[in-house]
Design a protein around this motif. Structure first.
Motif, PDB file in Angstrom:
ATOM      1  N   ALA A 428     -12.916  -6.478  14.902  1.00 22.10           N
ATOM      2  CA  ALA A 428     -11.410  -6.387  15.030  1.00 22.10           C
ATOM      3  C   ALA A 428     -11.567  -6.045  13.327  1.00 22.10           C
ATOM      4  O   ALA A 428     -12.117  -6.692  12.275  1.00 22.10           O
ATOM      5  CB  ALA A 428     -10.612  -7.782  15.603  1.00 22.10           C
ATOM      6  N   ILE A 429     -10.927  -5.875  12.999  1.00 27.55           N
ATOM      7  CA  ILE A 429     -10.384  -5.502  11.985  1.00 27.55           C
ATOM      8  C   ILE A 429      -8.965  -5.168  11.650  1.00 27.55           C
ATOM      9  O   ILE A 429      -7.483  -4.771  12.029  1.00 27.55           O
ATOM     10  CB  ILE A 429     -10.734  -3.476  10.935  1.00 27.55           C
ATOM     11  CG1 ILE A 429      -9.864  -2.738  11.776  1.00 27.55           C
ATOM     12  CG2 ILE A 429     -12.810  -3.680  12.152  1.00 27.55           C
ATOM     13  CD1 ILE A 429     -10.576  -1.039  11.331  1.00 27.55           C
ATOM     14  N   THR A 430      -7.928  -5.206  10.303  1.00 28.41           N
ATOM     15  CA  THR A 430      -6.634  -4.867   9.565  1.00 28.41           C
ATOM     16  C   THR A 430      -6.495  -4.420   9.588  1.00 28.41           C
ATOM     17  O   THR A 430      -6.759  -2.998   9.887  1.00 28.41           O
ATOM     18  CB  THR A 430      -7.535  -5.827   8.199  1.00 28.41           C
ATOM     19  OG1 THR A 430      -5.999  -6.021   7.208  1.00 28.41           O
ATOM     20  CG2 THR A 430      -8.242  -4.010   7.579  1.00 28.41           C
ATOM     21  N   ALA A 431      -4.920  -4.212   9.480  1.00 31.63           N
ATOM     22  CA  ALA A 431      -4.092  -2.913   9.639  1.00 31.63           C
ATOM     23  C   ALA A 431      -3.505  -2.918   8.181  1.00 31.63           C
ATOM     24  O   ALA A 431      -2.582  -2.746   9.008  1.00 31.63           O
ATOM     25  CB  ALA A 431      -3.532  -3.510  11.277  1.00 31.63           C
ATOM     26  N   ASP A 432      -3.880  -3.679   7.398  1.00 28.34           N
ATOM     27  CA  ASP A 432      -3.225  -3.850   5.742  1.00 28.34           C
ATOM     28  C   ASP A 432      -3.229  -2.169   5.828  1.00 28.34           C
ATOM     29  O   ASP A 432      -4.214  -1.999   4.787  1.00 28.34           O
ATOM     30  CB  ASP A 432      -3.319  -4.707   5.540  1.00 28.34           C
ATOM     31  CG  ASP A 432      -2.600  -4.764   3.871  1.00 28.34           C
ATOM     32  OD1 ASP A 432      -2.218  -4.267   3.466  1.00 28.34           O
ATOM     33  OD2 ASP A 432      -3.425  -5.393   2.948  1.00 28.34           O
ATOM     34  N   ALA A 435      -1.035   0.239  -0.374  1.00 29.78           N
ATOM     35  CA  ALA A 435      -1.961   1.074  -1.275  1.00 29.78           C
ATOM     36  C   ALA A 435      -2.950  -0.431  -2.085  1.00 29.78           C
ATOM     37  O   ALA A 435      -2.226  -1.228  -2.274  1.00 29.78           O
ATOM     38  CB  ALA A 435      -1.179   1.321  -2.462  1.00 29.78           C
ATOM     39  N   GLY A 436      -4.440   0.199  -1.994  1.00 32.23           N
ATOM     40  CA  GLY A 436      -5.316  -1.096  -2.583  1.00 32.23           C
ATOM     41  C   GLY A 436      -5.098  -2.274  -1.925  1.00 32.23           C
ATOM     42  O   GLY A 436      -5.582  -3.233  -1.928  1.00 32.23           O
ATOM     43  N   GLY A 437      -4.538  -2.065   0.183  1.00 30.15           N
ATOM     44  CA  GLY A 437      -4.616  -3.786   0.569  1.00 30.15           C
ATOM     45  C   GLY A 437      -5.991  -3.898   1.336  1.00 30.15           C
ATOM     46  O   GLY A 437      -7.215  -2.766   0.388  1.00 30.15           O
ATOM     47  N   LYS A 438      -6.244  -3.791   2.109  1.00 27.67           N
ATOM     48  CA  LYS A 438      -7.018  -4.635   3.522  1.00 27.67           C
ATOM     49  C   LYS A 438      -8.692  -3.950   3.531  1.00 27.67           C
ATOM     50  O   LYS A 438      -9.174  -3.667   3.225  1.00 27.67           O
ATOM     51  CB  LYS A 438      -7.288  -5.839   4.804  1.00 27.67           C
ATOM     52  CG  LYS A 438      -6.373  -7.168   3.151  1.00 27.67           C
ATOM     53  CD  LYS A 438      -6.095  -8.136   4.695  1.00 27.67           C
ATOM     54  CE  LYS A 438      -5.877  -9.674   3.802  1.00 27.67           C
ATOM     55  NZ  LYS A 438      -5.199  -9.407   3.116  1.00 27.67           N
TER      56      LYS A 438
END
Length: 617
Positions: A428-432, A435-438
């Motif tokens: 399961a991974i981030t959806a951010d 720019a420069g986010g997760k």
């Protein structure tokens, strides 16, 4: 907190990651040490307040090499007023002497090529803003001009004349008290052009590829304003591979270990609701990560609880001397009744992700411990693989990780090497997608080579941790005018992951079987102010779909997600209708399917699971 009472937040995104719109702090007004021209020739540093939840905030500094030669090493210094301080930091080494704070680059982030930038962040307490900013001893030159208002955000770009290799973009112009000088066009967060008119044709693209575009204005004093909303674009042509064919899509749901307590939701409910016949996979959540190893979460719930005949999947009661009871045995019975279902054991989650930092120091040993637990002979037949729910690699969730961008890939590579090709290895991974986010913080493309798929957590973008609003859908499919944070949409997340090289068929779209809400709201449409989180059954600001569908029926839709205003409460959540449209979108994107958090939020007859199943046929 014991797993028997762990709330739904164990799975949800950090409020710091889904917070308020970034606030640009006018740093140039705070410095008077070196001449702006001197610093501008080499590098700049700018500060944003990413979110503020009342008792604390998240801040982010961005260092950019504006010179013509490589910048080797950087140090940012600033002052906070008394009562404001840094409590934790990531991607830089942050120290202080009284109210004076100093951040030095990590070894892997010190070298910046011309035009390149790097960000580091921190969580803090207090209400003050930084002042006296210095970058490598000179002026940061990264903020506003005193007495001059920055330009407004341009409108979200529209796309037309899309071909295999190009797209025409246009947007509503910005305004500024002294005039707009030009616009930076950003593709997947990186500048690709600077133009003087509100339109641009981007060429040299790859056929059949997803891109995300946004725009930022600059005034005659060279101040930059806020970034516009993002527009997802897919070029025509490309591979003839249509992605998963009919019947091949993954339809995955999370089953929570602790749901058997207060929620009184058991494996049998998957069968009686009809959901078991409409899904392909179950993620059993969560196992813990501690001491560098995968460990059991709640052993009583997992292996020991004795089920009576009326609670059991097959109508047979557990006996006192049988070798395996609890959820694991019930899952075994469910698989016997529905042999198409595969079950993965998911480790980590919001509450237990802190253990990954130590575990990935020795990926092979970590993978070995997980394999031995998942493949324990007592329940090896129950599980078909492992899911790693690390929130978040090289970034912050409940705790902050600084393992570096390669740590996630190294972990997945070790898991694949240990579990082999006959077992599933997922994450399961981030959806951010900011720019420069997760998404930018870890090598998700590199790790995809060792992963069967990613569960992209395309929910919890907005919620009542921002207690005064603005109200916004917590799971927007696309951007919309007034969205509190550009880049916080499902379309942006999927487009960014694809652009980085993650195959579409290895991406699953996330659906929340719950709503997030505020109270003290008078405005029906999104963007209203609030006085705090709305009341919820288990936690304020959150409620199951099965409750909301009658307690506060949907009376509007924005960005592909339903919302409801009833009394002074405002909620956003997905309904069978919005899920149908999201599944259609997922198929059009060639995604591998969809997943949801979690089963117990659905109705007794599984109407949301039915919508996912029907939508992916």
């Amino acid at each position: 907190m014991s797993t028997s009472t762990t709330p739904l937040r164990t799975r949800f995104r950090t409020r710091a990651a889904a917070g308020l719109t970034a606030l640009i702090v006018p740093l140039a007004a705070m410095v008077g040490l070196a001449s702006p021209a001197q610093a501008a020739e080499s590098a700049t540093a700018s500060y944003t307040k990413s979110s503020d939840w009342g008792t604390g905030f998240e801040g982010k500094w961005t260092v950019k090499n504006t010179g013509t030669t490589t910048l080797n090493g950087w140090t940012v210094e600033w002052d906070f007023p008394a009562g404001t301080s840094v409590t934790s930091a990531w991607d830089a080494d942050v120290t202080n002497s009284g109210n004076h704070w100093t951040a030095k680059n990590k070894s892997w982030a010190g070298s910046l090529a011309p035009g390149a930038s790097v960000s580091f962040g921190f969580n803090g307490t207090g209400t003050g803003s930084p002042s006296g900013c210095k970058l490598n001893g000179g002026s940061c030159d990264g903020g506003s001009v005193p007495g001059d208002t920055p330009p407004t955000a341009p409108g979200t770009p529209s796309a037309s004349t899309i071909t295999d290799t190009s797209v025409k973009l246009s947007w509503t112009a910005s305004t500024d008290d002294k005039g707009v000088k030009n616009y930076d066009v950003l593709r997947d967060g990186a500048k690709v052009a600077t133009v003087t008119t509100p339109s641009y044709t981007d060429s040299g693209l790859t056929a059949g590829t997803d891109y995300s575009y946004s725009v930022q204005a600059r005034d005659t004093a060279d101040q930059k304003g806020p970034v516009s909303g993002a527009r997802a674009v897919r070029t025509t042509g490309g591979s003839t591979d249509p992605g998963p064919g009919p019947g091949d899509q993954v339809k995955l749901g999370y089953f929570t270990e602790w749901g058997i307590y207060g929620r009184n939701y058991h494996v049998k409910n998957l069968d009686t609701s009809g959901s078991a016949g409409k899904i392909t996979h179950i993620n059993y959540s969560f196992g813990n990560v501690q001491g560098g190893k995968c460990t059991m979460g709640d052993s009583f719930a997992a292996t020991d609880k004795a089920y009576t005949a009326d609670q059991s999947v097959d109508g047979k009661a557990d006996t006192w001397d049988q070798p395996l009871r609890g959820n694991f045995n019930q899952l075994r019975k469910l698989k016997a009744k529905h042999p198409n279902i595969k079950v993965l054991w998911s480790f980590g989650g919001w509450t237990w992700s802190g253990g990954f930092t130590d575990a990935v120091k020795n990926p092979a040993a970590f993978a070995d411990s997980c394999y031995k637990l998942v493949e324990d002979p007592r329940w090896a037949d129950v599980f078909d693989g492992i899911d790693l729910d690390w929130e978040y690699p090289n970034a912050c969730g409940l705790s902050c990780d600084t393992s570096g961008p390669a740590a996630f890939k190294n972990m997945m590579q070790a898991m694949r090497a240990k579990f082999g090709t006959d077992n599933l290895v997922t994450a399961a991974i981030t959806a951010d997608a900011t720019a420069g986010g997760k998404i930018d913080a870890a090598d998700y493309a590199g790790a995809a080579a060792y992963s069967d798929w990613y569960n992209v957590m395309t929910y919890d973008f907005f919620g009542a941790w921002a207690k005064n609003g603005p109200t916004a859908p917590h799971s927007p499919l696309t951007s919309y005018p007034g969205i509190p944070q550009a880049g916080y949409t499902s379309a942006d997340a999927i487009a960014k992951l694809k652009a980085k090289g993650v195959p579409a068929k290895k991406l699953l779209l996330g659906i929340g079987f719950y709503g997030r809400g505020w109270t003290g709201v008078t405005q029906k449409e999104p963007g209203g102010t609030a006085t705090g989180p709305a009341a919820g059954t288990y936690e304020s600001g959150i409620e199951d779909y099965k409750v909301l569908k009658t307690k506060c029926p949907a009376n509007g839709t924005v960005a592909g997600t339903a919302y409801a205003h009833c009394g002074t409460d405002w909620w956003s959540y997905d309904t069978p209708a919005t899920i149908a449209s999201k599944m259609s979108w997922a198929k059009g994107q060639g995604l591998g399917g969809a997943f949801f958090w979690e089963f117990s939020g659905d109705t007794a007859n599984g109407e949301l699971v039915t919508a996912i199943n029907n939508g992916l046929k």
